[in-house]
Design an enzyme around this catalytic site. Structure first.
Site: not given
Length: 266
Positions: A148, A209, A238
């Site tokens: 991320s 996601d 995610h």
């Protein structure tokens, strides 16, 4: 190459915050250690609202599944997070706001606005120094893995390093999971101006996601040289997928390939 399957990552070594960096002469000596004589070493950058210890735990599956291939080193981002909501914590896979960290800060958000919507960042220089110090402290480091915000931080670091200066500590490859192009135009420009990055890369994206949709990850992975990049898509959200099945095969294949290339170049 696009592969579809399930995902998750493991990493095993201790979480660390970099202390004093070793001298350059020692680093150059360590660079001569052939990779066939050791496991690959990977520097891991956690996501927003996580920290080194949380990320180490999150990718325990990867550490276990890949323990014969690689060792993992973890580092804390320099900034503690502020005013994170429970939703922020849940979406990021982090812990409480008092424990969570971030690789940059922002200046354009009203109270209650999600940090992922910020478009004016600040504080990257401290993160750049933190990553550089971690590489020096743990050198030789073969690759960098980020999740991320940590994946974007990894791309930013590689982009800055490719501009010149002290290039002694540049990882040769990257695994970026749920990464994205920065919303701040000046940060994004650093990556775009140095594209295509020449590191071999594996980009992992989740079909479900909603926080970082595939199109945002695609914008980042296109900044890496096409002939050196691999894209792996999993059916989850995610997250770092579990390191089993098809995802484990993809990780092992990638690590075997980059190790062969590194051995050839040394």
């Amino acid at each position: 190459m696009l592969a579809v399957g399930k995902l998750q990552i493991n990493a095993s070594d201790s979480a660390k915050t970099p202390s004093a960096a070793p001298k350059t002469q020692k680093i150059r000596q360590l660079m001569t250690v052939p990779t066939e004589a050791r496991k690959l070493k990977i520097l891991c950058l956690h996501g927003y609202l996580q920290n080194a210890e949380i990320f180490r735990s999150r990718i325990g599956s990867m550490r276990k599944s890949l323990k014969s291939h690689a060792e993992f080193v973890f580092v804390d981002a320099p900034y503690l997070t502020e005013s994170a909501t429970e939703q922020d914590v849940a979406e990021s896979g982090g812990s409480t706001a008092s424990e969570g960290r971030t690789w940059w800060q922002w200046t354009d958000l009203d109270p209650g606005t999600r940090p992922s919507r910020a478009a004016s960042y600040t504080g990257w220089s401290a993160s750049q120094e933190t990553i550089h110090a971690a590489l020096e402290q743990n050198w030789p480091v073969d690759g960098i893995l980020g999740f991320s915000q940590g994946a974007t931080a990894a791309a930013l670091y590689l982009s800055h390093a490719s501009r010149g200066g002290n290039n002694i500590n540049i990882p040769r490859w990257a695994v970026l999971i749920g990464g994205f192009m920065p919303r701040d135009g000046s940060y994004a420009a650093v990556i775009k101006e140095t594209a295509p990055l020449q590191q071999r890369s594996l980009h992992v994206t989740g079909e479900k996601d909603e926080l970082v949709p595939t199109e945002r990850s695609e914008e980042l992975w296109k900044s890496f040289e096409e002939k050196y990049r691999t894209v792996y898509s999993h059916g989850g959200a995610h997250m770092v997928p579990t390191c089993s099945g098809e995802f484990k095969k993809a990780m092992v294949k990638f690590l075997d390939e980059v190790k062969a290339v590194v051995v050839t170049q040394l």
